[in-house]
Design an enzyme around this catalytic site. Structure first.
Site, PDB file in Angstrom:
ATOM      1  N   LYS A  90     -10.607  87.446  73.412  1.00  0.00           N
ATOM      2  CA  LYS A  90     -10.395  88.055  74.730  1.00  0.00           C
ATOM      3  C   LYS A  90     -11.101  89.416  74.890  1.00  0.00           C
ATOM      4  CE  LYS A  90      -6.153  85.801  76.227  1.00  0.00           C
ATOM      5  NZ  LYS A  90      -4.875  86.010  76.918  1.00  0.00           N
ATOM      6  N   ASP A  93      -4.365  86.930  83.871  1.00  0.00           N
ATOM      7  CA  ASP A  93      -3.008  87.007  83.315  1.00  0.00           C
ATOM      8  C   ASP A  93      -2.116  87.974  84.102  1.00  0.00           C
ATOM      9  OD1 ASP A  93      -3.106  85.169  81.258  1.00  0.00           O
ATOM     10  OD2 ASP A  93      -3.725  86.624  79.742  1.00  0.00           O
TER      11      ASP A  93
HETATM   12  P1  NAP Z   1      -0.665  89.563  70.489  1.00  0.00           P
HETATM   13  O1  NAP Z   1      -1.759  90.305  71.148  1.00  0.00           O
HETATM   14  O2  NAP Z   1      -0.846  89.013  69.114  1.00  0.00           O
HETATM   15  O3  NAP Z   1       0.638  90.519  70.504  1.00  0.00           O
HETATM   16  C1  NAP Z   1       1.852  90.095  69.926  1.00  0.00           C
HETATM   17  C2  NAP Z   1       2.913  91.168  70.102  1.00  0.00           C
HETATM   18  O4  NAP Z   1       4.124  90.700  69.487  1.00  0.00           O
HETATM   19  C3  NAP Z   1       2.565  92.496  69.433  1.00  0.00           C
HETATM   20  O5  NAP Z   1       3.086  93.564  70.172  1.00  0.00           O
HETATM   21  C4  NAP Z   1       3.290  92.381  68.085  1.00  0.00           C
HETATM   22  O6  NAP Z   1       3.704  93.622  67.570  1.00  0.00           O
HETATM   23  C5  NAP Z   1       4.513  91.597  68.453  1.00  0.00           C
HETATM   24  N1  NAP Z   1       5.007  90.823  67.312  1.00  0.00           N
HETATM   25  C6  NAP Z   1       4.417  89.733  66.745  1.00  0.00           C
HETATM   26  N2  NAP Z   1       5.137  89.298  65.698  1.00  0.00           N
HETATM   27  C7  NAP Z   1       6.188  90.147  65.597  1.00  0.00           C
HETATM   28  C8  NAP Z   1       7.293  90.240  64.698  1.00  0.00           C
HETATM   29  N3  NAP Z   1       7.473  89.354  63.701  1.00  0.00           N
HETATM   30  N4  NAP Z   1       8.193  91.242  64.870  1.00  0.00           N
HETATM   31  C9  NAP Z   1       8.034  92.128  65.865  1.00  0.00           C
HETATM   32  N5  NAP Z   1       7.008  92.100  66.765  1.00  0.00           N
HETATM   33  C10 NAP Z   1       6.105  91.119  66.620  1.00  0.00           C
HETATM   34  O7  NAP Z   1      -0.236  88.277  71.343  1.00  0.00           O
HETATM   35  P2  NAP Z   1      -0.230  88.173  72.949  1.00  0.00           P
HETATM   36  O8  NAP Z   1      -1.472  87.500  73.392  1.00  0.00           O
HETATM   37  O9  NAP Z   1       0.131  89.500  73.485  1.00  0.00           O
HETATM   38  O10 NAP Z   1       0.963  87.114  73.182  1.00  0.00           O
HETATM   39  C11 NAP Z   1       2.322  87.508  73.062  1.00  0.00           C
HETATM   40  C12 NAP Z   1       3.219  86.367  73.538  1.00  0.00           C
HETATM   41  O11 NAP Z   1       3.008  86.141  74.927  1.00  0.00           O
HETATM   42  C13 NAP Z   1       2.950  85.021  72.859  1.00  0.00           C
HETATM   43  O12 NAP Z   1       4.182  84.365  72.664  1.00  0.00           O
HETATM   44  C14 NAP Z   1       2.120  84.267  73.871  1.00  0.00           C
HETATM   45  O13 NAP Z   1       2.286  82.855  73.760  1.00  0.00           O
HETATM   46  C15 NAP Z   1       2.730  84.781  75.163  1.00  0.00           C
HETATM   47  N6  NAP Z   1       1.791  84.679  76.288  1.00  0.00           N
HETATM   48  C16 NAP Z   1       2.156  83.908  77.338  1.00  0.00           C
HETATM   49  C17 NAP Z   1       1.332  83.798  78.432  1.00  0.00           C
HETATM   50  C18 NAP Z   1       1.755  82.942  79.578  1.00  0.00           C
HETATM   51  O14 NAP Z   1       0.916  82.613  80.418  1.00  0.00           O
HETATM   52  N7  NAP Z   1       3.023  82.595  79.679  1.00  0.00           N
HETATM   53  C19 NAP Z   1       0.105  84.491  78.465  1.00  0.00           C
HETATM   54  C20 NAP Z   1      -0.249  85.294  77.377  1.00  0.00           C
HETATM   55  C21 NAP Z   1       0.614  85.372  76.293  1.00  0.00           C
HETATM   56  P3  NAP Z   1       2.639  94.746  67.055  1.00  0.00           P
HETATM   57  O15 NAP Z   1       2.151  95.391  68.315  1.00  0.00           O
HETATM   58  O16 NAP Z   1       3.461  95.627  66.226  1.00  0.00           O
HETATM   59  O17 NAP Z   1       1.580  93.986  66.314  1.00  0.00           O
END
Ligand code: NAP
Length: 268
Positions: free
Chosen positions: A66, A103
């Site tokens: 991205k 998004d």
């Molecule tokens: P990302 O960039 O990898 O960010 C993940 C976030 O979750 C980070 O803030 C991370 O913390 C935190 N995290 C991950 N594992 C963790 C753990 N074990 N304990 C505490 N915090 C944790 O991923 P993303 O793209 O933002 O996606 C995040 C979620 O949103 C996913 O579930 C994804 O499927 C969902 N999503 C949904 C849509 C939709 O259209 N519905 C669109 C985009 C994303 P740190 O900052 O400390 O690393």
């Protein structure tokens, strides 16, 4: 045949082909929507090859491309300077390859009826999805934002970068009485621990919005429903961001009146 696709590494789990395929079929558009595995090392070659293919309409972009994909597109909306990541590259009528991020608008659409100006909100997570959420919330002038993350320093920097007032706290901090709680972290996803957060402080009219869509009924949404709070699930944003992308890729509005059928397909 004209086509678009979603690229990522890995890509097997993507639901985008199902969504776009459903709409293409419903509208009788003779085009395909594929999924293509592209590794970080292959990204430059991928864009070079596709730019030379007149049948290619563009691509949705998922993890981990991205940010890097910004280097291969025009960015007239300055997504680089705002959200900092694109989820779509599309070919315009005059042949330019433009990057954008659907998004933020996809996130905002289901709550656009709420008057959020000046209202307190809480967001969990500080990754890519959180950036899109904070961008949208900053645009509508929300009140103080409590950003919960396992790394509060990262969260504080993010709040500042969007010009948002509020505070960055650790995940186990008590939740203030906010009107909107958004989970933009991976917690609650299949294979991840649940988001353990006490909703006791939320007022009766609060909305709880979980971006996680696998599973659809997360422990967070179940806890919110147990308290009779209004909820929004991750499929709403997933379908919303795809709808905007579909218009830009195929030049047609998707049949949103068929969302119930699409949701059933996505959860089958
Ligand atoms: P990302 O960039 O990898 O960010 C993940 C976030 O979750 C980070 O803030 C991370 O913390 C935190 N995290 C991950 N594992 C963790 C753990 N074990 N304990 C505490 N915090 C944790 O991923 P993303 O793209 O933002 O996606 C995040 C979620 O949103 C996913 O579930 C994804 O499927 C969902 N999503 C949904 C849509 C939709 O259209 N519905 C669109 C985009 C994303 P740190 O900052 O400390 O690393």
């Amino acid at each position: 045949m004209t086509y678009a696709e979603v690229i990522g590494d890995p890509i097997g789990h993507s639901k985008s082909p199902l969504i776009h395929g459903f709409w293409l079929n419903a509208l009788g558009i003779a085009a395909e929507y594929r999924k293509t595995h592209v590794t970080p090392d292959g990204l430059a070659d991928y864009f070079a090859a596709r730019r030379a293919d007149p049948d290619w309409r563009g691509c949705n972009i998922t993890i981990p491309h991205k940010e890097a994909s910004l280097g291969f597109v025009e960015d007239p909306g300055d997504v680089r300077g705002s959200i900092g990541a694109i989820n779509l590259a599309f070919v315009t009528a005059d042949g330019a390859l433009v990057g954008t991020n659907t998004d933020a608008a996809g996130f905002y659409a289901p709550i656009s009826g709420m008057d959020m100006a000046g209202r307190p909100v809480a967001v969990v997570g500080a990754g890519g999805a959180a950036r899109a959420v904070l961008f949208a919330l900053a645009r509508v002038g929300v009140g103080p934002v409590t950003l919960l993350n396992r790394n509060p320093l990262k969260a504080a920097a993010l709040l500042a970068s969007f010009g948002l007032k509020g505070e960055a706290l650790k995940l186990d901090a008590p939740l203030p009485p906010v009107d909107l709680l958004v989970n933009a972290s991976s917690l609650g996803m299949v294979g991840q621990p649940p988001l353990a957060i006490d909703l006791g402080s939320l007022p009766e009219e609060a909305v709880v919005y979980d971006l996680v869509y696998a599973p659809l009924e997360t422990p967070l949404l179940a806890a919110a429903r147990a308290r009779d709070l209004e909820t929004v699930d991750g499929l709403e944003m997933l379908i919303g961001q795809a709808a905007l992308a579909f218009e830009l890729l195929f030049g047609a509005e998707p049949p949103r009146d068929r969302d119930p059928e699409l949701r059933a397909l996505l959860t089958a």
